[in-house]
Design an enzyme around this catalytic site. Structure first.
Site, PDB file in Angstrom:
ATOM      1  N   SER A   1       0.836  -1.192   0.000  1.00  0.00           N
ATOM      2  CA  SER A   1       0.000   0.000   0.000  1.00  0.00           C
ATOM      3  C   SER A   1       0.878   1.251   0.000  1.00  0.00           C
ATOM      4  O   SER A   1       1.949   1.266   0.617  1.00  0.00           O
ATOM      5  CB  SER A   1      -0.887  -0.028   1.246  1.00  0.00           C
ATOM      6  OG  SER A   1      -1.656   1.133   1.318  1.00  0.00           O
TER       7      SER A   1
ATOM      8  N   CYS B   1      -8.548   0.956  12.269  1.00  0.00           N
ATOM      9  CA  CYS B   1      -9.976   0.670  12.118  1.00  0.00           C
ATOM     10  C   CYS B   1     -10.623   0.366  13.459  1.00  0.00           C
ATOM     11  O   CYS B   1     -11.803   0.557  13.631  1.00  0.00           O
ATOM     12  CB  CYS B   1     -10.175  -0.518  11.186  1.00  0.00           C
ATOM     13  SG  CYS B   1      -9.010  -0.547   9.850  1.00  0.00           S
TER      14      CYS B   1
HETATM   15  C1  PLP Z   1      -1.267  -5.137   7.670  1.00  0.00           C
HETATM   16  C2  PLP Z   1      -2.204  -4.296   6.868  1.00  0.00           C
HETATM   17  N1  PLP Z   1      -2.785  -4.817   5.782  1.00  0.00           N
HETATM   18  C3  PLP Z   1      -3.631  -4.106   5.028  1.00  0.00           C
HETATM   19  C4  PLP Z   1      -3.954  -2.817   5.333  1.00  0.00           C
HETATM   20  C5  PLP Z   1      -4.920  -2.075   4.475  1.00  0.00           C
HETATM   21  O1  PLP Z   1      -4.276  -1.167   3.603  1.00  0.00           O
HETATM   22  P1  PLP Z   1      -5.073   0.058   2.976  1.00  0.00           P
HETATM   23  O2  PLP Z   1      -5.260   1.061   4.067  1.00  0.00           O
HETATM   24  O3  PLP Z   1      -4.171   0.559   1.879  1.00  0.00           O
HETATM   25  O4  PLP Z   1      -6.355  -0.467   2.437  1.00  0.00           O
HETATM   26  C6  PLP Z   1      -3.383  -2.220   6.477  1.00  0.00           C
HETATM   27  C7  PLP Z   1      -3.739  -0.835   6.862  1.00  0.00           C
HETATM   28  O5  PLP Z   1      -3.672  -0.464   8.001  1.00  0.00           O
HETATM   29  C8  PLP Z   1      -2.479  -2.979   7.249  1.00  0.00           C
HETATM   30  O6  PLP Z   1      -1.903  -2.479   8.349  1.00  0.00           O
END
Ligand code: PLP
Length: 365
Positions: free
Chosen positions: A187, A312
Site C-alpha cells: 500500500s 480501524c
Molecule cells: C497489515 C495491513 N494490511 C492491510 C492494510 C490495508 O491497507 P489500505 O489502508 O491501503 O487499504 C493495512 C492498513 O492499516 C495494514 O496495516
C-alpha cells in the site's frame, strides 16, 4: 502536533506531491488512449511500476495497481485461486480475516506465541489447505514474521502463498524472490505516498483472476481508468523508500530505543513483543491501571496522536484481537497504546510524549 501513528498512515512527502501535481493538472490524459497526452500518462504508470518493482525485487510486469492494501488482499483471496481451505493466522489485518469468500468451506487460523510470532508448528500440523496467507509484519506489534520459512513449509505441499506486506514495505528490506511467496500486497499511504493506491504483485503471470471487470486495464486483472496521479506518487514514494531505507531505519531505531529507555522509568509498563524481532518504528505498550482508549483521548487533548490498536479498531470498545491471540491478560490488553514513529519525528517529541504520558498516567491510576 506530535504525530506518532505512522502505521495508520503517513503524511505525503513533498517530493512525492511534486511529481504528482502535473498529473492532477495539465497531464490529464487517459492512459488507455493512443495520442501523446495519453502516452505520457501510460509512460508515467510504467515508471511507477518499475520503481515499485525495484523496491521489492519483483518483475514490474507482475504488478497490478489497486485502490490500496485492502483491495490487494481481497483480490488475492477472492480471485478464484482459493478453492476450499485457507490457512492464515489469527493476527491478520481485517482485510484478510473478513475476506474469506463464501465458497470457501474452511479456514484454519493458526495462533501466535506470547511475543506475537505466528506458530510454524501449527502450520506444519495443519492439513488439506489449498491457499495460504500470512502477513510479513503485524500492524499492532510490529513483529516481523518468519514468512520465508512459512512459504517453504506450505510450498512443499504445492500450495500458493500470499503475504500481506503492507506494514513491512519501506520499513524492512523486502525481496519477493528470496521470500518465496507467490503473491504480495502493498500500500502507498504507509510509505509517504498518497492514500487510495496499492498493488498486488505475483511471481508469475496467470496467477490471478479479476474481481473488477470492464475495460481491460492492468492486463485485464483490475478494470477501471487508472488513478494516474496516485500511481505516480506511489512510484516516487517507493523510490524514496528504497534510497532512504537504511537512514529511516536507523533514525526510527534511535528514537524507539530512547523511548523504550524513558518508559522504563514508569511503574508497571509492558512493552508487547519486546523479545521478538520487530520493525524499528513500532512499540506497543501496556500500562497497568489505565485504559488505552482513555489514554488516546487524553494524549489527543495534548495534541499527540497515537493509536490504541489498528486504525480501524481505535474507535471501538473491544480490545485488540492481536493481543488476545497472544494471550495477554484482558485488562493489560485494554490498556494498550501503539506508538509508530516516522522519518520526521524527533527526540524532543519523545521527551514531550513521555512527560505528558507520565502526567496522564498519574491522574488515571
Ligand atoms: C497489515 C495491513 N494490511 C492491510 C492494510 C490495508 O491497507 P489500505 O489502508 O491501503 O487499504 C493495512 C492498513 O492499516 C495494514 O496495516
Amino acid at each position: 502536533m506530535i504525530y506518532f501513528d505512522h502505521n495508520a498512515t503517513t503524511a505525503l512527502d513533498d517530493r512525492v506531491l511534486e511529481e504528482m501535481l502535473p498529473f492532477l493538472g495539465q497531464l490529464y490524459g487517459n492512459p488507455s488512449g493512443l495520442y501523446r497526452l495519453a502516452r505520457i500518462s501510460r509512460s508515467a504508470i510504467e515508471t511507477a511500476r518499475e520503481r515499485i518493482a525495484l523496491l521489492i525485487n519483483a518483475n514490474p510486469e507482475h504488478i497490478i495497481f489497486t485502490s490500496g492494501g485492502t483491495e490487494a488482499n481481497n483480490l488475492a483471496l477472492k480471485s478464484g485461486l482459493l478453492k476450499r481451505h485457507l490457512i492464515t493466522s489469527k493476527i491478520e489485518h481485517p482485510s484478510i480475516l473478513e475476506s474469506c469468500p463464501n465458497h470457501v468451506s474452511n479456514t484454519t487460523r493458526v495462533g501466535v506465541d506470547y511475543n506475537g510470532l505466528i506458530s510454524e508448528q501449527e502450520i506444519v500440523d495443519s492439513s488439506d489447505f489449498d491457499f495460504a496467507s500470512f502477513m510479513l509484519v503485524n500492524n499492532e506489534t510490529g513483529v516481523i514474521q518468519e514468512v520465508k520459512k512459512i512459504a517453504q513449509i506450505v510450498k512443499e505441499r504445492g500450495v500458493l502463498v500470499h503475504t500481506d506486506a503492507v506494514q513491512a514495505l519501506g520499513k524492512i528490506k523486502i525481496d519477493m524472490q528470496d521470500l518465496g511467496v507467490d503473491l504480495m500486497s502493498i500500500s502507498s499511504h504507509k510509505i509517504y505516498g498518497p492514500k487510495g493506491c496499492g498493488a498486488l504483485i505475483s511471481n508469475q503471470s496467470g496467477l490471478m483472476n479479476a474481481l473488477m471487470t470492464g475495460g481491460g486495464q492492468e492486463k485485464d486483472l483490475r478494470a477501471g481508468t487508472e488513478n494516474v496521479a496516485a500511481i505516480v506518487g506511489f512510484g516516487k514514494a517507493a523510490e524514496l523508500a528504497r534510497l532512504e531505507l537504511e537512514e529511516r531505519q536507523a533514525h526510527s531505531l534511535k528514537l524507539r530505543n530512547y523511548l523504550e529507555q524513558q518508559l522504563q522509568g514508569i511503574h508497571a509498563i509492558k512493552i508487547f513483543s519486546g523479545q521478538a524481532q520487530r520493525i524499528s518504528n513500532t512499540v506497543q505498550i501496556g500500562i497497568q491501571g489505565c485504559v488505552g482508549e482513555m489514554l488516546l483521548m487524553q494524549l489527543d487533548q495534548q495534541n499527540i496522536a497515537v493509536s490504541s490498536g489498528s486504525a480501524c479498531a481505535s474507535n471501538e470498545e473491544a480490545s485488540s484481537y492481536v493481543l488476545a491471540a497472544m494471550a495477554i491478560e484482558p485488562q493489560l490488553a485494554q490498556s494498550a497504546i501503539r506508538v509508530s514513529l516516522g522519518k520526521n519525528n524527533t527526540l524532543e517529541e519523545i521527551d514531550i510524549f513521555v512527560q505528558k504520558l507520565k502526567q496522564i498516567i498519574a491522574t488515571n491510576r
